[in-house]
Design a protein around this motif. Structure first.
Motif, PDB file in Angstrom:
ATOM      1  N   ASN A   1      -4.455   1.439   4.623  1.00 20.40           N
ATOM      2  CA  ASN A   1      -3.639   1.926   3.465  1.00 20.40           C
ATOM      3  C   ASN A   1      -4.198   1.162   2.118  1.00 20.40           C
ATOM      4  O   ASN A   1      -4.809   0.037   2.306  1.00 20.40           O
ATOM      5  CB  ASN A   1      -2.272   1.308   3.582  1.00 20.40           C
ATOM      6  N   VAL A   2      -4.394   2.033   1.102  1.00 13.73           N
ATOM      7  CA  VAL A   2      -5.031   1.242  -0.184  1.00 13.73           C
ATOM      8  C   VAL A   2      -3.834   1.515  -1.142  1.00 13.73           C
ATOM      9  O   VAL A   2      -3.188   2.700  -1.253  1.00 13.73           O
ATOM     10  CB  VAL A   2      -6.253   1.902  -0.546  1.00 13.73           C
ATOM     11  N   TYR A   3      -3.529   0.574  -2.060  1.00 13.56           N
ATOM     12  CA  TYR A   3      -2.736   0.920  -2.996  1.00 13.56           C
ATOM     13  C   TYR A   3      -3.183  -0.025  -4.234  1.00 13.56           C
ATOM     14  O   TYR A   3      -3.913  -0.906  -4.262  1.00 13.56           O
ATOM     15  CB  TYR A   3      -1.104   0.739  -2.967  1.00 13.56           C
ATOM     16  N   ARG A   4      -2.353   0.186  -5.508  1.00 11.08           N
ATOM     17  CA  ARG A   4      -2.881  -0.283  -6.714  1.00 11.08           C
ATOM     18  C   ARG A   4      -1.571  -0.909  -7.222  1.00 11.08           C
ATOM     19  O   ARG A   4      -0.551  -0.321  -7.496  1.00 11.08           O
ATOM     20  CB  ARG A   4      -3.439   0.605  -7.495  1.00 11.08           C
ATOM     21  N   THR A   5      -1.950  -2.292  -7.917  1.00 10.93           N
ATOM     22  CA  THR A   5      -0.984  -2.920  -8.457  1.00 10.93           C
ATOM     23  C   THR A   5      -1.344  -3.220 -10.031  1.00 10.93           C
ATOM     24  O   THR A   5      -2.317  -2.749 -10.261  1.00 10.93           O
ATOM     25  CB  THR A   5      -0.514  -4.222  -8.123  1.00 10.93           C
ATOM     26  N   LYS A   6      -0.544  -3.975 -10.889  1.00 17.01           N
ATOM     27  CA  LYS A   6      -1.009  -4.096 -12.220  1.00 17.01           C
ATOM     28  C   LYS A   6      -2.422  -4.668 -12.244  1.00 17.01           C
ATOM     29  O   LYS A   6      -3.329  -4.201 -13.184  1.00 17.01           O
ATOM     30  CB  LYS A   6       0.126  -5.098 -13.017  1.00 17.01           C
TER      31      LYS A   6
ATOM     32  N   ILE B   1       0.427  12.279  -4.828  1.00 19.22           N
ATOM     33  CA  ILE B   1       1.509  12.381  -5.998  1.00 19.22           C
ATOM     34  C   ILE B   1       1.760  11.060  -6.683  1.00 19.22           C
ATOM     35  O   ILE B   1       1.815  11.121  -8.083  1.00 19.22           O
ATOM     36  CB  ILE B   1       2.548  13.038  -5.196  1.00 19.22           C
ATOM     37  N   ASN B   2       1.860  10.065  -6.216  1.00 18.25           N
ATOM     38  CA  ASN B   2       1.798   8.745  -6.637  1.00 18.25           C
ATOM     39  C   ASN B   2       0.595   8.046  -6.689  1.00 18.25           C
ATOM     40  O   ASN B   2       0.210   7.606  -5.551  1.00 18.25           O
ATOM     41  CB  ASN B   2       2.951   7.817  -5.976  1.00 18.25           C
ATOM     42  N   ILE B   3      -0.428   8.224  -7.647  1.00 22.45           N
ATOM     43  CA  ILE B   3      -1.718   7.716  -7.554  1.00 22.45           C
ATOM     44  C   ILE B   3      -1.787   6.342  -7.190  1.00 22.45           C
ATOM     45  O   ILE B   3      -3.037   5.868  -6.605  1.00 22.45           O
ATOM     46  CB  ILE B   3      -2.309   8.067  -8.924  1.00 22.45           C
ATOM     47  N   ASP B   4      -0.661   5.310  -7.619  1.00 17.19           N
ATOM     48  CA  ASP B   4      -1.028   4.058  -7.247  1.00 17.19           C
ATOM     49  C   ASP B   4      -0.540   3.854  -5.771  1.00 17.19           C
ATOM     50  O   ASP B   4      -0.957   2.602  -5.193  1.00 17.19           O
ATOM     51  CB  ASP B   4      -0.040   3.196  -8.353  1.00 17.19           C
ATOM     52  N   GLY B   5       0.182   4.518  -5.126  1.00 18.34           N
ATOM     53  CA  GLY B   5       0.405   4.333  -3.647  1.00 18.34           C
ATOM     54  C   GLY B   5       1.335   3.440  -3.570  1.00 18.34           C
ATOM     55  O   GLY B   5       2.219   2.679  -4.419  1.00 18.34           O
ATOM     56  N   ARG B   6       1.604   2.768  -2.490  1.00 14.58           N
ATOM     57  CA  ARG B   6       2.653   1.798  -2.005  1.00 14.58           C
ATOM     58  C   ARG B   6       2.026   0.996  -0.875  1.00 14.58           C
ATOM     59  O   ARG B   6       1.499   1.532  -0.094  1.00 14.58           O
ATOM     60  CB  ARG B   6       4.258   2.333  -2.101  1.00 14.58           C
ATOM     61  N   ARG B   7       2.691  -0.258  -0.744  1.00  9.68           N
ATOM     62  CA  ARG B   7       2.407  -1.117   0.256  1.00  9.68           C
ATOM     63  C   ARG B   7       3.217  -0.504   1.606  1.00  9.68           C
ATOM     64  O   ARG B   7       4.321   0.084   1.505  1.00  9.68           O
ATOM     65  CB  ARG B   7       2.951  -2.757   0.085  1.00  9.68           C
ATOM     66  N   LEU B   8       2.414  -0.555   2.652  1.00  5.94           N
ATOM     67  CA  LEU B   8       3.147  -0.477   4.099  1.00  5.94           C
ATOM     68  C   LEU B   8       3.610  -1.867   4.560  1.00  5.94           C
ATOM     69  O   LEU B   8       3.000  -2.861   4.535  1.00  5.94           O
ATOM     70  CB  LEU B   8       2.026  -0.085   5.137  1.00  5.94           C
ATOM     71  N   PRO B   9       5.059  -1.761   4.656  1.00  8.38           N
ATOM     72  CA  PRO B   9       5.630  -3.216   5.162  1.00  8.38           C
ATOM     73  C   PRO B   9       5.173  -3.622   6.560  1.00  8.38           C
ATOM     74  O   PRO B   9       5.138  -2.622   7.448  1.00  8.38           O
ATOM     75  CB  PRO B   9       7.240  -2.710   5.070  1.00  8.38           C
ATOM     76  N   THR B  10       4.993  -4.878   6.507  1.00 10.48           N
ATOM     77  CA  THR B  10       4.475  -5.299   7.776  1.00 10.48           C
ATOM     78  C   THR B  10       5.404  -6.721   8.122  1.00 10.48           C
ATOM     79  O   THR B  10       5.920  -7.329   7.034  1.00 10.48           O
ATOM     80  CB  THR B  10       2.926  -5.674   7.804  1.00 10.48           C
TER      81      THR B  10
END
Length: 80
Positions: free
Chosen positions: A12-17, A62-71
């Motif tokens: 998974n890859v996602y983007r934060t500030k 749809i959400n370009i920034d994605g989100r974290r997969l919880p672990t």
């Protein structure tokens, strides 16, 4: 490992500030304890070139920034 290699192998890859985060997610199985989802995270500082590459790879999201997969557990490494 560099940013391009991480994009290729990450679960998974996602983007934060401030960071683009690559997660490698796995399962830890223990016959005596509960199983757990674990994540090995690489936090890449956002740069113009990394943002361009990220935008190209994930342009159809749809959400370009994605989100974290919880672990249940994670390790974190920061890369400038």
């Amino acid at each position: 490992m560099d940013f391009v290699e991480m994009l290729e192998i990450a679960t998974n890859v996602y983007r934060t500030k401030n960071y683009i985060v690559c997660q490698i997610v796995g399962l830890k199985r223990d016959p005596e304890l509960d199983s757990a989802a674990i994540s090995q995270d690489a936090y890449f500082a956002r740069t113009a070139s990394r943002d361009r590459l990220y935008d190209d790879v994930f342009e159809d999201r749809i959400n370009i920034d994605g989100r974290r997969l919880p672990t249940n557990m994670y390790t974190r490494k920061y890369i400038e």
